[in-house]
Motif scaffolding. Sequence first.
Motif, mmCIF file in Angstrom:
data_model
loop_
_atom_site.group_PDB
_atom_site.id
_atom_site.type_symbol
_atom_site.label_atom_id
_atom_site.label_comp_id
_atom_site.label_asym_id
_atom_site.label_seq_id
_atom_site.Cartn_x
_atom_site.Cartn_y
_atom_site.Cartn_z
ATOM 1 N N TRP A 138 0.858 -1.188 0.000
ATOM 2 C CA TRP A 138 0.000 0.000 0.000
ATOM 3 C C TRP A 138 0.883 1.222 0.000
ATOM 4 O O TRP A 138 1.928 1.261 0.650
ATOM 5 C CB TRP A 138 -0.892 0.028 1.251
ATOM 6 N N SER A 139 0.485 2.226 -0.757
ATOM 7 C CA SER A 139 1.178 3.513 -0.763
ATOM 8 C C SER A 139 0.169 4.613 -1.033
ATOM 9 O O SER A 139 -0.716 4.437 -1.888
ATOM 10 C CB SER A 139 2.280 3.544 -1.826
ATOM 11 N N ARG A 182 -3.622 -1.333 -4.310
ATOM 12 C CA ARG A 182 -2.748 -2.082 -3.415
ATOM 13 C C ARG A 182 -2.094 -3.235 -4.158
ATOM 14 O O ARG A 182 -2.478 -3.577 -5.277
ATOM 15 C CB ARG A 182 -3.544 -2.614 -2.208
ATOM 16 N N MET A 183 -1.078 -3.827 -3.490
ATOM 17 C CA MET A 183 -0.405 -5.022 -3.996
ATOM 18 C C MET A 183 0.133 -4.809 -5.415
ATOM 19 O O MET A 183 -0.177 -5.535 -6.350
ATOM 20 C CB MET A 183 -1.333 -6.228 -3.949
ATOM 21 N N VAL A 184 0.966 -3.783 -5.572
ATOM 22 C CA VAL A 184 1.532 -3.447 -6.882
ATOM 23 C C VAL A 184 2.945 -4.029 -6.994
ATOM 24 O O VAL A 184 3.818 -3.689 -6.183
ATOM 25 C CB VAL A 184 1.601 -1.914 -7.083
ATOM 26 N N GLY A 234 4.589 5.149 12.219
ATOM 27 C CA GLY A 234 3.380 5.954 12.062
ATOM 28 C C GLY A 234 2.104 5.166 12.285
ATOM 29 O O GLY A 234 1.049 5.756 12.525
ATOM 30 N N HIS A 235 2.193 3.841 12.213
ATOM 31 C CA HIS A 235 0.996 3.016 12.362
ATOM 32 C C HIS A 235 0.991 2.259 13.690
ATOM 33 O O HIS A 235 0.267 1.285 13.854
ATOM 34 C CB HIS A 235 0.865 2.094 11.149
ATOM 35 N N GLY A 250 -9.619 5.042 17.571
ATOM 36 C CA GLY A 250 -9.411 6.480 17.438
ATOM 37 C C GLY A 250 -9.634 6.988 16.028
ATOM 38 O O GLY A 250 -10.422 6.433 15.253
ATOM 39 N N ALA A 251 -8.920 8.056 15.693
ATOM 40 C CA ALA A 251 -9.091 8.724 14.402
ATOM 41 C C ALA A 251 -8.734 7.786 13.256
ATOM 42 O O ALA A 251 -7.878 6.905 13.376
ATOM 43 C CB ALA A 251 -8.223 9.978 14.354
ATOM 44 N N LEU A 252 -9.392 7.994 12.126
ATOM 45 C CA LEU A 252 -9.159 7.176 10.936
ATOM 46 C C LEU A 252 -7.841 7.557 10.287
ATOM 47 O O LEU A 252 -7.575 8.734 10.026
ATOM 48 C CB LEU A 252 -10.295 7.370 9.933
ATOM 49 N N CYS A 253 -7.002 6.555 10.047
ATOM 50 C CA CYS A 253 -5.727 6.751 9.360
ATOM 51 C C CYS A 253 -5.918 6.481 7.883
ATOM 52 O O CYS A 253 -6.803 5.717 7.481
ATOM 53 C CB CYS A 253 -4.673 5.812 9.964
ATOM 54 N N ARG A 254 -5.079 7.064 7.040
ATOM 55 C CA ARG A 254 -5.207 6.852 5.604
ATOM 56 C C ARG A 254 -4.886 5.412 5.201
ATOM 57 O O ARG A 254 -5.208 4.992 4.088
ATOM 58 C CB ARG A 254 -4.303 7.817 4.838
ATOM 59 N N CYS A 255 -4.269 4.627 6.101
ATOM 60 C CA CYS A 255 -4.011 3.215 5.805
ATOM 61 C C CYS A 255 -5.285 2.394 5.897
ATOM 62 O O CYS A 255 -5.307 1.233 5.482
ATOM 63 C CB CYS A 255 -2.943 2.650 6.732
ATOM 64 N N GLY A 256 -6.347 2.973 6.480
ATOM 65 C CA GLY A 256 -7.612 2.279 6.605
ATOM 66 C C GLY A 256 -7.931 1.830 8.017
ATOM 67 O O GLY A 256 -9.071 1.458 8.308
ATOM 68 N N GLN A 257 -6.943 1.853 8.907
ATOM 69 C CA GLN A 257 -7.173 1.473 10.292
ATOM 70 C C GLN A 257 -7.390 2.726 11.147
ATOM 71 O O GLN A 257 -7.252 3.849 10.672
ATOM 72 C CB GLN A 257 -5.996 0.647 10.812
ATOM 73 N N ARG A 258 -7.696 2.493 12.418
ATOM 74 C CA ARG A 258 -7.980 3.605 13.320
ATOM 75 C C ARG A 258 -6.981 3.647 14.468
ATOM 76 O O ARG A 258 -6.453 2.621 14.889
ATOM 77 C CB ARG A 258 -9.406 3.503 13.885
#
Length: 410
Positions: free
Chosen positions: A174-175, A181-183, A253-254, A261-269
């Motif tokens: 993921w980027s 994803r999965m590139v 960062g993850h 908590g807050a939504l991260c751009r990775c999809g998790q919170r």
Amino acid sequence: MDSELLGYGPRGLQSSARDETATERVFQQIRADGETARVDIARDLGISPATVTTITADLMARGLIEETAARTNATVRGRPRVALQLRAQAHVVAGLKLGDKVTTLVLLDFQGRQLAETALRQPLHFADTNTIVQLISKALDQALAQAGLSRADLSAIGIGVPGFVDAQLGLVHWSPILDRRMVPLRALLEDALDCPIAIDNDANLLALAELWFGVGRSIRDFIVVTIEQGVGMGVVIGNQLYQGTRGCGMEFGHMKVQPEGALCRCGQRGCLEAYVADYALLREAEMALPLVPAGSPDRLEKLFGEAKAGNLAAQSIFRRAGKLFGIGLANIVNIFDPELVILSGEQLRYDYLYSREVREMMEMNSLELGHPPVELRLHKWEDQLWAKGAAAFALDRVSRRVLVGGAQNA
């Protein structure tokens, strides 16, 4: 890097995480010293002068090293002392950092000297691979034209990518700059550019740049934390970049700091990045500060200006980010016990991430063992150093290929 100091790579490294041949150890010593005599290599590595002579003769025959008159500050009578150095023309590599705002590229010769650099200000956000290929091709052609070289002169290209990267497989899980994803990015780029590619997480490569060209040349254990659009980390243990079993570790960062908590751009919170990164700060500003319009290109500057002017809502946003960041730093100090933590990245122009309160929060939450606190150092590198880390990655891959495989490409 000073063009007169040709040495690069960690100093004092006697062995690596894998078993090295005597040839690799001799080569690495020459690379780290810049120039050195055979007798010094034998002494430093603890191997016989005869073995050093045999190995260096082979490296010279393959065009990887060359003899040069040793530098001296004094006039010495008799025969001039002969030193060895890497042969600059043996290989040329490119190093490139793909960024959400700017893509930077440098060319280095085999001695680690910079031949050219370029920067393209083209935003990358959910870009397809064709866009990535075109951007890299444009940057390559600009830099090669500066250096008077062609693509045929390149031995490898190193690329730093934000996100979750499996360096061994060349796979981007993921980027934030890619549209899916999965590139299998390495394979795609090798087919498109017809050149060996090495890719890794960009924070790992910034740590590699510190290890090869920066303060890490003389420090065995250190951590680099990057704060830009996201939050990254590179860890060096015993002069070696640590990447985890599958090459996807060190995602500082993850680290979870707030359950649900807050939504991260990775999809998790609840990720640290969801409170510290620029998009996280701006997300809070949109709700709390109507004076910072959503469409403004310099929203973060405006938010920081509001905080400095005494706006309590803006100050609370930065204060919470700094507090959580300090706790996160304490966690990695407790886990790794590094000699040094280096903070780097674009967001360091805002002092809330390295303020006295952040340092105190880190120290307060670190284990108290009677030792001085871990040194926290600010290192505001330009974008080119990220690219130099990618180039160092490419140089390392080229060196291993020619040393282990006995290939000659000079």
